[in-house]
Design an enzyme around this catalytic site. Structure first.
Site, PDB file in Angstrom:
ATOM      1  N   HIS A  77      35.339  17.173  61.580  1.00  0.00           N
ATOM      2  CA  HIS A  77      36.005  17.039  62.875  1.00  0.00           C
ATOM      3  C   HIS A  77      35.086  16.462  63.944  1.00  0.00           C
ATOM      4  CE1 HIS A  77      39.424  19.559  61.382  1.00  0.00           C
ATOM      5  NE2 HIS A  77      40.001  18.547  61.958  1.00  0.00           N
ATOM      6  N   ASP A 144      39.213  25.819  71.203  1.00  0.00           N
ATOM      7  CA  ASP A 144      40.636  25.598  71.480  1.00  0.00           C
ATOM      8  C   ASP A 144      41.423  25.378  70.191  1.00  0.00           C
ATOM      9  OD1 ASP A 144      39.939  25.690  74.088  1.00  0.00           O
ATOM     10  OD2 ASP A 144      40.130  23.540  74.464  1.00  0.00           O
ATOM     11  N   GLU A 260      40.620  27.993  81.760  1.00  0.00           N
ATOM     12  CA  GLU A 260      40.316  26.576  81.597  1.00  0.00           C
ATOM     13  C   GLU A 260      40.984  25.811  82.744  1.00  0.00           C
ATOM     14  OE1 GLU A 260      40.783  24.717  77.799  1.00  0.00           O
ATOM     15  OE2 GLU A 260      39.511  26.177  76.777  1.00  0.00           O
TER      16      GLU A 260
HETATM   17  P1  FAD Z   1      31.716  18.802  60.899  1.00  0.00           P
HETATM   18  O1  FAD Z   1      32.226  17.781  61.819  1.00  0.00           O
HETATM   19  O2  FAD Z   1      32.019  18.632  59.467  1.00  0.00           O
HETATM   20  O3  FAD Z   1      30.122  18.950  61.085  1.00  0.00           O
HETATM   21  C1  FAD Z   1      29.536  18.962  62.371  1.00  0.00           C
HETATM   22  C2  FAD Z   1      28.003  18.965  62.251  1.00  0.00           C
HETATM   23  O4  FAD Z   1      27.582  20.223  61.769  1.00  0.00           O
HETATM   24  C3  FAD Z   1      27.452  17.930  61.267  1.00  0.00           C
HETATM   25  O5  FAD Z   1      26.195  17.505  61.712  1.00  0.00           O
HETATM   26  C4  FAD Z   1      27.334  18.713  59.989  1.00  0.00           C
HETATM   27  O6  FAD Z   1      26.358  18.168  59.132  1.00  0.00           O
HETATM   28  C5  FAD Z   1      26.937  20.083  60.513  1.00  0.00           C
HETATM   29  N1  FAD Z   1      27.437  21.186  59.678  1.00  0.00           N
HETATM   30  C6  FAD Z   1      28.682  21.364  59.177  1.00  0.00           C
HETATM   31  N2  FAD Z   1      28.734  22.522  58.497  1.00  0.00           N
HETATM   32  C7  FAD Z   1      27.511  23.074  58.588  1.00  0.00           C
HETATM   33  C8  FAD Z   1      26.932  24.275  58.100  1.00  0.00           C
HETATM   34  N3  FAD Z   1      27.616  25.152  57.373  1.00  0.00           N
HETATM   35  N4  FAD Z   1      25.634  24.518  58.380  1.00  0.00           N
HETATM   36  C9  FAD Z   1      24.905  23.652  59.130  1.00  0.00           C
HETATM   37  N5  FAD Z   1      25.385  22.496  59.602  1.00  0.00           N
HETATM   38  C10 FAD Z   1      26.681  22.224  59.344  1.00  0.00           C
HETATM   39  N6  FAD Z   1      34.522  22.267  69.854  1.00  0.00           N
HETATM   40  C11 FAD Z   1      34.386  23.263  70.721  1.00  0.00           C
HETATM   41  O7  FAD Z   1      33.288  23.793  70.913  1.00  0.00           O
HETATM   42  N7  FAD Z   1      35.459  23.736  71.416  1.00  0.00           N
HETATM   43  C12 FAD Z   1      36.706  23.257  71.233  1.00  0.00           C
HETATM   44  O8  FAD Z   1      37.644  23.724  71.853  1.00  0.00           O
HETATM   45  C13 FAD Z   1      36.882  22.201  70.306  1.00  0.00           C
HETATM   46  N8  FAD Z   1      38.107  21.682  70.074  1.00  0.00           N
HETATM   47  C14 FAD Z   1      38.252  20.708  69.154  1.00  0.00           C
HETATM   48  C15 FAD Z   1      39.534  20.211  68.898  1.00  0.00           C
HETATM   49  C16 FAD Z   1      39.726  19.234  67.951  1.00  0.00           C
HETATM   50  C17 FAD Z   1      41.118  18.715  67.689  1.00  0.00           C
HETATM   51  C18 FAD Z   1      38.605  18.715  67.254  1.00  0.00           C
HETATM   52  C19 FAD Z   1      38.783  17.624  66.250  1.00  0.00           C
HETATM   53  C20 FAD Z   1      37.331  19.178  67.509  1.00  0.00           C
HETATM   54  C21 FAD Z   1      37.138  20.178  68.464  1.00  0.00           C
HETATM   55  N9  FAD Z   1      35.881  20.695  68.752  1.00  0.00           N
HETATM   56  C22 FAD Z   1      35.733  21.719  69.642  1.00  0.00           C
HETATM   57  C23 FAD Z   1      34.674  20.071  68.186  1.00  0.00           C
HETATM   58  C24 FAD Z   1      34.138  20.796  66.979  1.00  0.00           C
HETATM   59  O9  FAD Z   1      33.415  21.934  67.382  1.00  0.00           O
HETATM   60  C25 FAD Z   1      33.225  19.865  66.225  1.00  0.00           C
HETATM   61  O10 FAD Z   1      34.012  18.840  65.675  1.00  0.00           O
HETATM   62  C26 FAD Z   1      32.405  20.528  65.165  1.00  0.00           C
HETATM   63  O11 FAD Z   1      31.666  19.508  64.555  1.00  0.00           O
HETATM   64  C27 FAD Z   1      33.145  21.337  64.118  1.00  0.00           C
HETATM   65  O12 FAD Z   1      33.869  20.561  63.200  1.00  0.00           O
HETATM   66  P2  FAD Z   1      33.690  20.772  61.626  1.00  0.00           P
HETATM   67  O13 FAD Z   1      33.657  22.216  61.336  1.00  0.00           O
HETATM   68  O14 FAD Z   1      34.674  19.919  60.959  1.00  0.00           O
HETATM   69  O15 FAD Z   1      32.192  20.245  61.408  1.00  0.00           O
END
Ligand code: FAD
Length: 498
Positions: A77, A144, A260
């Site tokens: 994400h 969120d 918010e």
């Molecule tokens: P990824 O995008 O897959 O990874 C993010 C990073 O973390 C990468 O560098 C990855 O290598 C690393 N990573 C992943 N897993 C691990 C692990 N287990 N250990 C160590 N490193 C790891 N964020 C907020 O704070 N508040 C919000 O309200 C919010 N709303 C969002 C709404 C939407 C629709 C979207 C798409 C994103 C939102 N986000 C929000 C952002 C979100 O926190 C980031 O996208 C975050 O990266 C989490 O997504 P993911 O779990 O898919 O991680």
């Protein structure tokens, strides 16, 4: 499918069958929610256990012939390739989803910690919610959107309307299991291996892969009174927001549980689906008249025991606020529906083909002392003068004392700062125009000396990263040398890897 000109390597026998490089798998790992960056990995790793991932990292660490980079991918994400690994290995964390007794999330209690959940780093927050609710409990700090992984948000911060009161998600974690860049599985907390614990929280995946997080829980409320109030004056809006977040004790009564804010801009029909249908036309007229309307969003939780008092409490909280008379709206929803509100929007956007499109997002932390300048220079000037849809713009303040400065995350120096999230969607052919406007906003802040910090940061040069980390850069770099000396992990952040 390896890249031309790239030296290949043979995976070790014990984990050889966990690698995949078929076209479909590689394609998925080469993209993310941003749809802006594309980096093709050499292989995708599907671990069946934590030991598999530890073996992979150990192999990369001990392999002297070819440098191997490794990126954990939660759900991808990210919006700028942060979970990608060009020519490296992407670890598909979702393949670990059901590893602990088929659940991945367990709930316990201890005299020192109270209630807590142990959740795998690959688990989604929506699943943490459902698993903990079975015990009448829930975490207190959220994002969120809940289809994000525990490891992914803890690598950033994890913020939402609860942050002013309970801190970001990283402030609500007792303990972590982490596989470092040397392949060692280490348990860490404020008391044990604390340097690693502080490094990893908000550490952008640079120091280790989080395989378990111990998350603080509290008794879960059942229902939520969810309010939106409209303002045509930014000073009044931000003054009320700041006033409301000043009541922020974790156990305090007469305080909002969530706060918010968002903008309604006159750039095409504003998003008014929250409001009662009979009020749509007068709200749209208001937006047309003023060009920008500021919407303060707040919520208060309640359950069977507090049901009688909640309206009285709300009246006290609303007293003295300066929203436009007659423009306060209330919904009464279940706690799950409230927390999962973006999940419902996702379904609508998916059905219209508007989910898997480019997202040139910009998330900034803005010091309170300059938020009025940000409003006049960005919202009222750049946004209104250019014909580029701003998308969803979220604006709300939080308290610095709910964050721990030992952690890697970077926030402004002031006691109160705002998050401003420009959550924009574009077409595949015009995201650059949005991105140019993002650049203009950053340039404006630089020109007038607004010391913003990027949340979910992305920079092209190490110089920009050094500037981002400021006085914390030296310790960030030292922690990298200590926990991931070969710079194997999270290359997609482009901090240490070009
Ligand atoms: P990824 O995008 O897959 O990874 C993010 C990073 O973390 C990468 O560098 C990855 O290598 C690393 N990573 C992943 N897993 C691990 C692990 N287990 N250990 C160590 N490193 C790891 N964020 C907020 O704070 N508040 C919000 O309200 C919010 N709303 C969002 C709404 C939407 C629709 C979207 C798409 C994103 C939102 N986000 C929000 C952002 C979100 O926190 C980031 O996208 C975050 O990266 C989490 O997504 P993911 O779990 O898919 O991680």
């Amino acid at each position: 499918m390896s890249q031309p000109g790239i030296t290949t390597w043979l995976p070790p026998n014990d984990i050889a069958d966990r690698f995949r490089n078929d076209g479909e798998t590689i394609k998925l790992a080469s993209t993310d929610y941003g749809h802006i960056v594309q980096e093709i990995p050499a292989k995708v790793f599907h671990p069946t256990s934590i030991n598999d991932t530890a073996s992979l990292i150990k192999f990369a660490y001990n392999n002297s012939s070819v440098p191997i980079t490794i990126a954990a991918r939660g759900r991808g994400h990210s919006v700028r390739g942060q979970a990608m690994a060009r020519n490296g290995v992407v670890v598909n964390m979702t393949s670990l989803e059901n590893r602990i007794n088929g659940s991945g999330i367990s709930v316990s209690t201890s005299p020192s910690l109270g209630y807590y959940a142990d959740a795998g780093g690959e688990q989604l927050w929506i699943d943490v919610l459902h698993a903990t609710l079975e015990h009448g409990l829930a975490p207190v700090s959220w994002t969120d959107y809940l289809y994000l992984t525990v490891g992914g948000t803890l690598s950033n911060a994890g913020i939402s309307g609860q942050t002013f009161r309970f801190g970001p998600q990283i402030s609500n974690v007792h303990e972590l299991d982490v596989i470092t860049g040397k392949g060692d599985l280490v348990t860490c907390s404020t008391k044990e291996n604390s340097e690693l614990y502080y490094a990893v929280l908000g550490g952008l995946g640079q120091f280790g892969i989080i395989t378990r997080a111990r998350i603080a829980l509290e008794p879960a409320p059942k229902r939520v009174k969810w309010l939106r109030m409209l303002y045509n004056d930014f000073s009044a809006f931000s003054r009320d927001q700041e006033h409301l977040i000043s009541t922020n004790g974790r156990k305090q009564s007469n305080a909002f549980d969530y706060l918010e804010g968002l903008l309604l801009l006159d750039q095409g029909p504003p998003e008014v689906s929250f409001f009662p249908v009979p009020d749509h036309s007068r709200i749209i007229s208001l937006v047309t008249k003023h060009s920008i309307i500021y919407c303060l969003e707040a919520a208060i939780y309640y359950d069977d025991h507090t049901q009688n008092k909640v309206d009285e409490e709300l009246q006290v909280l609303l007293k003295g606020l300066s929203f436009l008379p007659g423009f306060v709206f209330e919904k009464n929803v279940s706690y799950v529906d409230f927390l999962n509100r973006v999940g419902s929007e996702e379904q609508i956007l998916r059905s219209k083909g508007l989910w898997d499109i480019p997202h040139p997002w910009l998330n900034l932390f803005v010091p309170k002392s300059r938020i009025l300048d940000f409003d006049s220079g960005v919202f009222k000037d750049i946004f209104l003068k250019q014909n580029i849809p701003s998308g969803l713009v979220i604006v709300y303040p939080m308290n610095r004392d709910k964050w721990d400065d030992n952690m890697s995350v970077i926030i402004p120096e002031e006691d109160v700062f705002y998050v401003v999230s420009l959550l924009r969607s574009s077409g595949f052919n015009n995201w650059e125009a949005f991105d140019r406007q993002n650049g203009e906003i950053l340039q404006f802040c630089d020109n007038v000396g607004i010391k913003v910090k990027m949340y979910l940061p992305h920079y092209e040069t190490q110089e920009s990263w050094i500037n981002h980390f400021g006085s914390k850069w030296v310790s960030f770099r030292e922690r990298k040398a200590q926990f991931d000396p070969k710079m194997i992990l999270a290359p997609g952040q482009r901090i240490f890897n070009k």
